[in-house]
Scaffold this active site. Structure first.
Site, PDB file in Angstrom:
ATOM      1  CB  ALA A 180     -42.233 -76.917 -50.568  1.00  0.00           C
ATOM      2  CG  ASP A 249     -52.118 -65.609 -55.489  1.00  0.00           C
ATOM      3  OD1 ASP A 249     -52.409 -64.407 -55.401  1.00  0.00           O
ATOM      4  OD2 ASP A 249     -51.721 -66.282 -54.524  1.00  0.00           O
TER       5      ASP A 249
END
Length: 366
Positions: A180, A249
């Site tokens: 990422a 989450d």
């Protein structure tokens, strides 16, 4: 477009693709539709040699910071299990494993839906010996070992799942993971962390306020920064995005401080998404269900994929170019189309309740 920096960095002509990308971050999105730098960043993270690796501090599970020769970094989440392994039925959302492929799929979905609030993520296969062990320093080296199956493994040090019983192993030393791209450093673009109003209790028995208070959204609507501007609408987008991916989450979110409250919410950390392909967690949609609020542009995109080429097909095609494709187990893609219908049905019920003029636009929904 209002860009994130008014001045160019020194030597920008030699800047990396990621630095050029960061310079173009705007007030309402990370990148424009069709931005070529996104593909360039993905290619860089996939192919550039790895100079150094270190474990990222903090967090509940193992993540590595990858350094490239041009000074750029990426966040590496290693593969733990196969695509078709689902969250265990008795696992709470806060004790579930993170999935590297969820980060890749969520990036593609965020872009397809037109949000463009998630940083670029790509898959890559590493040689654990030459691209991790040989370029790593510190205590993490003490956690490497050879398993009984003669695979090279390590577990690092973290709050959960960092022990021999939960080690990350290669085959025998080849390891897949997600890369990422990093956001700009806090020195260049400081971010503000916000507690999500619909945050879960993260307790085995205790419920959150939004699960107990029927008029909870009324409370949120009168609380800054949700009482004006775009923020509450952004949370509606986020709840739809998280419901489609099955991500429970979402306890905090971040924004760029330099834009104040009139900026977008970043879509960060989707590691616990795509865990249950056969279960749709309706509670993730609580913000939308309780507030009955949605952007017209978001609704238009959802209707487009409901009435035209299915969302699953578009996502599958987008992910096909990733080096570790296929990214998702097919039942997860089927779940996307099923959940899209659930979102539209929830919006239609809101419209019917309010007798909203949008009713005619929803008449064709199955």
């Amino acid at each position: 477009m209002i860009v994130i920096y008014a001045i160019m960095i020194t030597g920008c002509i030699n800047a990396s693709n990621l630095e050029k990308f960061q310079l173009k971050i705007a007030q309402h999105e990370l990148y424009e539709d069709g931005e070529k730098l996104v593909e360039d960043i993905l290619k860089d993270m996939e192919t550039s040699p790895i100079l150094h690796v270190e474990q990222k501090e903090g967090g509940t599970q193992l993540k590595l910071i990858i350094d490239y020769p041009n000074g750029v970094q990426a966040l590496f989440k290693p593969m733990r299990f196969a695509r078709d392994v689902q969250t265990l039925p008795n696992h709470f959302y806060f004790s579930d494993y993170e999935r590297h492929n969820a980060e890749i799929a969520a990036f593609h979905l965020d872009r397809i839906l037109g949000f463009r609030r998630a940083m670029p993520v790509v898959g890559r296969v590493l040689n654990m010996t030459t691209e991790i062990y040989d370029v790593t320093e510190g205590d993490i080296l003490k956690t490497f070992f050879v398993s009984p199956a003669n695979n090279f493994c390590f577990h690092g040090k973290c709050s959960y799942y960092c022990d021999t019983g939960h080690a990350i192993c290669g085959n025998p030393d080849m390891l897949e993971g997600s890369f990422a791209a990093f956001l700009p450093s806090s020195d260049l673009a400081e971010r503000k962390v916000w507690r999500h109003p619909w945050r879960r209790s993260y307790h085995k028995r205790r419920k959150a306020q939004w699960e107990l208070q029927s008029d909870y959204c009324d409370t949120v609507r009168t609380t800054p920064p949700y009482d004006s501007g775009r923020r509450l609408l952004d949370l509606m987008d986020m709840s739809i995005f998280d419901f489609l991916t099955g991500n429970m989450d979402r306890h905090h979110y971040e924004t760029f401080k330099m834009f104040g409250n009139e900026t977008f919410t970043l879509h960060l950390d989707q590691g616990r998404a795509f865990g249950k392909a056969l279960h749709d967690e309706l509670s993730i949609l609580a913000p939308l269900l309780q507030c009955c609020l949605v952007r017209h542009t978001t609704l238009a995109v959802l209707l487009k994929y409901h009435n035209g080429v299915p969302l699953s097909s578009v996502l599958r095609e987008s992910m096909r170019v990733d080096p570790v494709s296929p990214i998702l187990w097919e039942p997860h893609l089927a779940a996307l189309d099923r959940r899209l219908v659930t979102v539209l049905d929830a919006i239609r019920k809101c419209v019917e309740k309010a007798e909203n003029p949008l009713q005619n636009e929803l008449n064709d929904i199955v």
